[in-house]
Scaffold this motif. Structure first.
Motif, PDB file in Angstrom:
ATOM      1  N   LEU A 655       0.846  -1.184   0.000  1.00 14.66           N
ATOM      2  CA  LEU A 655       0.000   0.000   0.000  1.00 14.66           C
ATOM      3  C   LEU A 655       0.884   1.238   0.000  1.00 14.66           C
ATOM      4  O   LEU A 655       1.825   1.350   0.784  1.00 14.66           O
ATOM      5  CB  LEU A 655      -0.914   0.011   1.228  1.00 14.66           C
ATOM      6  N   THR A 656       0.587   2.163  -0.904  1.00 16.93           N
ATOM      7  CA  THR A 656       1.320   3.425  -0.995  1.00 16.93           C
ATOM      8  C   THR A 656       0.641   4.464  -0.121  1.00 16.93           C
ATOM      9  O   THR A 656      -0.578   4.650  -0.200  1.00 16.93           O
ATOM     10  CB  THR A 656       1.350   3.918  -2.449  1.00 16.93           C
ATOM     11  N   VAL A 657       1.417   5.148   0.711  1.00 16.38           N
ATOM     12  CA  VAL A 657       0.874   6.183   1.594  1.00 16.38           C
ATOM     13  C   VAL A 657       0.994   7.527   0.891  1.00 16.38           C
ATOM     14  O   VAL A 657       2.072   7.912   0.433  1.00 16.38           O
ATOM     15  CB  VAL A 657       1.632   6.220   2.929  1.00 16.38           C
ATOM     16  N   ARG A 658      -0.129   8.225   0.810  1.00 19.51           N
ATOM     17  CA  ARG A 658      -0.117   9.547   0.168  1.00 19.51           C
ATOM     18  C   ARG A 658      -0.094  10.675   1.187  1.00 19.51           C
ATOM     19  O   ARG A 658       0.599  11.665   1.019  1.00 19.51           O
ATOM     20  CB  ARG A 658      -1.324   9.679  -0.753  1.00 19.51           C
ATOM     21  N   LEU A 756      10.317   2.447   2.973  1.00 19.91           N
ATOM     22  CA  LEU A 756      11.023   3.685   3.286  1.00 19.91           C
ATOM     23  C   LEU A 756      10.360   4.419   4.452  1.00 19.91           C
ATOM     24  O   LEU A 756      11.032   4.857   5.385  1.00 19.91           O
ATOM     25  CB  LEU A 756      11.066   4.587   2.052  1.00 19.91           C
ATOM     26  N   LEU A 757       9.041   4.539   4.431  1.00 24.87           N
ATOM     27  CA  LEU A 757       8.332   5.240   5.496  1.00 24.87           C
ATOM     28  C   LEU A 757       8.495   4.494   6.831  1.00 24.87           C
ATOM     29  O   LEU A 757       8.561   5.114   7.895  1.00 24.87           O
ATOM     30  CB  LEU A 757       6.851   5.381   5.130  1.00 24.87           C
ATOM     31  N   ARG A 762      10.720   4.505  12.200  1.00 30.81           N
ATOM     32  CA  ARG A 762      11.467   3.855  13.273  1.00 30.81           C
ATOM     33  C   ARG A 762      12.604   4.748  13.750  1.00 30.81           C
ATOM     34  O   ARG A 762      12.887   4.846  14.959  1.00 30.81           O
ATOM     35  CB  ARG A 762      12.009   2.514  12.784  1.00 30.81           C
ATOM     36  N   ALA A 763      13.268   5.440  12.798  1.00 34.50           N
ATOM     37  CA  ALA A 763      14.355   6.343  13.186  1.00 34.50           C
ATOM     38  C   ALA A 763      13.832   7.515  14.009  1.00 34.50           C
ATOM     39  O   ALA A 763      14.471   7.929  14.989  1.00 34.50           O
ATOM     40  CB  ALA A 763      15.073   6.857  11.933  1.00 34.50           C
TER      41      ALA A 763
END
Length: 815
Positions: A655-658, A756-757, A762-763
């Motif tokens: 799922l891509t987050v927009r 990536l998100l 987490r960082a």
């Protein structure tokens, strides 16, 4: 080693001698380009002549013929050998044995061979049925054997081609168009096929065939040089890769550039594009001439009968001062004097585009050879004709290309030279810089009815990326250039200011709308200050949409359009005198409150997926519609690790987050506990959306630590390795302290990748900061994400702490 020594070595050592001499010629010889291709063809001729002589014995009525590229003497290092063994129909067994004596040594050396054995009658029959065969035979060249047999075939093939040209040329044009549709245009592709793409070597060969028909001829100026350049690039490609390929792949462009002694891969691509542009333009002109001749042939007998045998006179219809239409083209009037009329090229171009007709090659060349420079500033008519040309829609492209082919664009706009044929190494962009600027003007012409100054919109569209030919930020460089160009064109001081503002901020609206919190008054005020006025905002809105639509399908969508429109509405209110209120925490909806109470009661996350409503059809931006995705609402008992857990689960389910918003929710009186509410908009990368129950189950496991998200994403990433040789630039993380009074804005620019998100979340979690909202933007392979973060108490981070968080996040993403 001299050419004589090479040929002597070939004669002395047979096939092994040929192989050694060939290797020496390709690796040690000082020659390159046409001399090396000719030397390689001559070397191969000598070798094949020896094979033919050894195998033919006393056999008569047989000849060995080179066809296609070999027939033209243009052998690249890994080119096929196109050979025809021609015979008069005599001893078929002896001919077959001779063929074996030639073909097998070629194969034994690992050379690609396209071969045939035919009589002249069979060759003519096959050529009549197969255009590719006929084109190859037009370049037939005698190698060995019966010269008279070869000469007779060449004469017959040329006669057949000229007799059949009225029928065969339309078929050839149709095949060329189909190939262009499949392969694309060489002058714009980042990984072009040097042979098959439109404007490539295949089209150059076809132009030779059209000329051989005597029906029409291609404009010859620059054509041979363009063809030579593409052949040189193909030679270097073969040598650097060791493969017989015509595809100039990204990972091989640096090697090819070095082989040719060029500065870098961009210089290489620019030379390829320039060559392809010459061939493409010559093709357009030639096919137009073919059509004109064929139409005239069809009409002439009827006209002669009507006129009693007299010669018909072409009708000329006036279009503008000094400009007329004739035979479906725009030409100069007989009284036109381009040497006395410096506005004539712009007037002719505007008239052609308005009429939807091509400019005659003869007219363009005459104007280019004689036109005088315009005075500075331009007269009003010149500026008006330029605006008319830019506002003519799709016909502008062909007319502009005709002017550019003869140097008239740089005559009027010298700064154009820096963006001409300039590649854009970004998968989002489908055009070179110069073509993108014209496409933007074409798109902007569709919006001229919704702005108060269409002329400023069109000129800004033409020049918005003009700074890409200069070092540094192209928007900053473009602002400086446009001030000079606009003044030279004849705009007054106020208009110059508007144009420079549009160019300086042409990315402002879309970047702000997709990467900043529009509820934050600081966001809206900063845009209002940059834009300055309602009129400029109106123009910038139209320019933003035109620019994105001209970039490519990945740069614009209904979702982006709705965000930009929302921002424009808010900025317009500020420019009208309204002061945006500080945002207050929105009261939860009934559904959000229900989810929060359920999450507290169950002690686990609760979520809902709801389809996002599309804007009305009349508000949809032009282009391919993109679904706005679905709204994902999640209520989670307040605990560490929520952001990376949710982002990781969504990545696992592709799922891509927009957009992403996370906030603490005030619960109704009597309900104890603390709940985090996530309101995200998501879309499936492909296929259908997962069921909410599956998402919830994985989210529960992610939060309790039983689901190894990092491991699962790493496994998936390993299963789909990145393209060999393509190294993404390192991630960059920056802090924007003035972007909000309510939070610290941290912006991440990185290569987009699954998870990536999750890694960013987490960082940030490890840095003990809270994410208030996230604004995710992906363009091709590049992700630009903005995070509004606060400390544990809900206040913006101090400067040093924010910088430390950014550095740590950058290290994490680069690791």
């Amino acid at each position: 080693m001299s050419s004589t020594d090479v040929h002597k070595e070939t004669e002395d050592s047979g096939p092994s001698g040929y192989a050694a001499a060939r290797l020496r010629l390709l690796t040690e010889g000082a020659q390159s380009g046409p001399p090396r291709r000719a030397a390689l063809a001559e070397l191969t001729d000598d070798w094949l002549t020896g094979l033919f002589a050894a195998g033919a014995g006393g056999l008569r009525g047989v000849s060995l013929v080179a066809v296609g590229g070999y027939g033209r003497g243009e052998l690249s290092p890994r080119s096929d050998l196109d050979l025809l063994l021609l015979h008069d129909g005599g001893d078929s067994k002896a001919v077959a044995a001779l063929a074996d004596r030639i073909w097998y040594p070629v194969w034994d050396l690992g050379l690609a061979l396209d071969h045939s054995v035919r009589t002249p009658a069979e060759a003519r029959k096959t050529a009549g049925e197969d255009l590719k065969v006929q084109l190859g035979l037009l370049d037939a060249r005698h190698i060995a054997g019966d010269l008279g047999l070869t000469a007779a075939l060449r004469t017959a093939i040329l006669a057949d081609w000229r007799n059949q040209a009225p029928k065969r040329l339309p078929d050839l044009q149709e095949l060329s168009a189909e190939r262009a549709e499949r392969q694309g245009e060489l002058q714009y592709l980042l990984e072009p096929d040097l042979k098959e793409a439109r404007g490539g070597l295949r089209d150059a060969t076809i132009l030779r065939a059209v000329a051989a028909s005597w029906l029409a001829d291609a404009p010859r100026e620059g054509l041979d040089d363009a063809r030579r350049r593409l052949l040189d690039v193909r030679d270097a490609l073969h040598l650097s890769t060791g493969r017989a390929t015509d595809r100039l792949a990204l990972q091989e462009q640096d090697q090819v550039a070095a082989e040719l002694g060029l500065l870098d891969a961009d210089t290489l691509l620019r030379q390829v594009y320039e060559a392809a542009r010459v061939i493409s333009y010559a093709s357009d002109v030639t096919w137009r001439e073919v059509g004109r001749v064929l139409r005239a042939r069809a009409v002439r007998p009827r006209l002669r009968a009507m006129l009693g045998g007299g010669k018909p006179t072409a009708e000329r219809s006036p279009l503008a001062e000094g400009v007329v239409e004739q035979d479906g083209e725009v030409v100069l009037a007989r009284a036109a004097r381009p040497e006395r009329d410096p506005v004539l090229p712009l007037r002719a171009a505007a008239a052609a585009a308005q009429a939807g007709l091509p400019l005659s090659l003869h007219a363009v060349r005459r104007m280019a050879a004689t036109v005088r420079p315009l005075p500075t500033p331009w007269p009003a008519e010149a500026r008006e004709q330029l605006v008319t040309l830019l506002g003519s829609g799709r016909p502008t492209v062909e007319v502009w290309e005709a002017l550019e082919a003869e140097g008239l664009i740089t005559h009027f706009l010298p700064d154009w030279e820096r963006v001409r044929c300039r590649p854009q190494r970004n998968a989002v962009h489908i055009w070179t810089v110069d073509r993108h600027l014209i496409e933007t003007a074409v798109r902007a012409s569709e919006f001229t009815r919704r702005v108060h100054r269409p002329d400023l919109l069109l000129v800004a569209a033409l020049l918005h990326d003009i700074g890409k030919g200069w070092p540094g930020d192209h928007s900053v460089a473009g602002e400086i250039i446009v001030k000079d160009v606009a003044a030279r064109i004849g705009f007054d001081r106020d208009d110059v200011l508007v144009l420079s503002t549009l160019v300086r901020h042409h990315l402002l609206l879309v970047e702000t709308a997709t990467r900043r919190d529009l509820e934050d008054p600081a966001t809206v005020r900063s845009v209002a200050e940059a834009v300055g006025s309602q009129g400029t905002l109106e123009l910038l809105h139209a320019l933003t949409e035109a620019d994105a639509l001209a970039t490519g399908p990945a740069a614009w969508s209904s979702w982006r359009g709705s965000l930009v429109a929302d921002l424009v509405k808010r900025v317009a209110a500020v420019l009208a005198g309204d002061d945006p209120d500080e945002p207050e925490a929105a009261a939860p909806t009934a559904e959000q409150e229900r989810l929060a109470i359920e999450a507290v009661a169950t002690g686990s996350p609760v979520l809902a997926l709801r389809a996002q409503t599309e804007p009305p059809a009349e508000e949809q931006p032009p282009g391919d519609p993109e679904p706005l995705g679905v709204e994902l609402v999640i209520a989670v008992p307040d605990q560490p690790g929520v952001l990376p857990a949710v982002a990781g689960v969504l990545a696992m389910h592709r799922l891509t987050v927009r957009t992403a918003e996370l906030r603490a929710l005030d619960l109704p009186d009597g309900v104890e506990g603390s709940v985090l509410l996530l309101n995200w908009r998501v879309a499936a990368e492909y296929g259908s959306l997962p069921q909410a129950t599956r998402l919830r189950a994985d989210l529960v496991r992610a939060l309790d630590g039983s689901l190894d998200i990092a491991g699962r994403l790493a496994e998936r990433d390993a299963a789909y390795p990145r393209r060999r040789g393509v190294v993404a630039p390192p991630a960059r993380v920056s802090v924007h302290p003035a972007a909000s009074r309510l939070a610290t804005v941290i912006e991440v620019r990185a290569q987009d990748a699954p998870g990536l998100l999750f890694r960013i979340g987490r960082a940030l979690e490890d840095a003990s900061v809270r994410v208030r909202s996230a604004h995710v933007s992906t363009l091709g392979a590049n992700a630009v994400d903005a995070f509004y973060v606060t400390g544990p108490e809900g206040a913006p981070l101090p400067g040093e702490e924010a910088a430390a968080v950014a550095r740590k996040l950058e290290e994490t993403l680069r690791g």
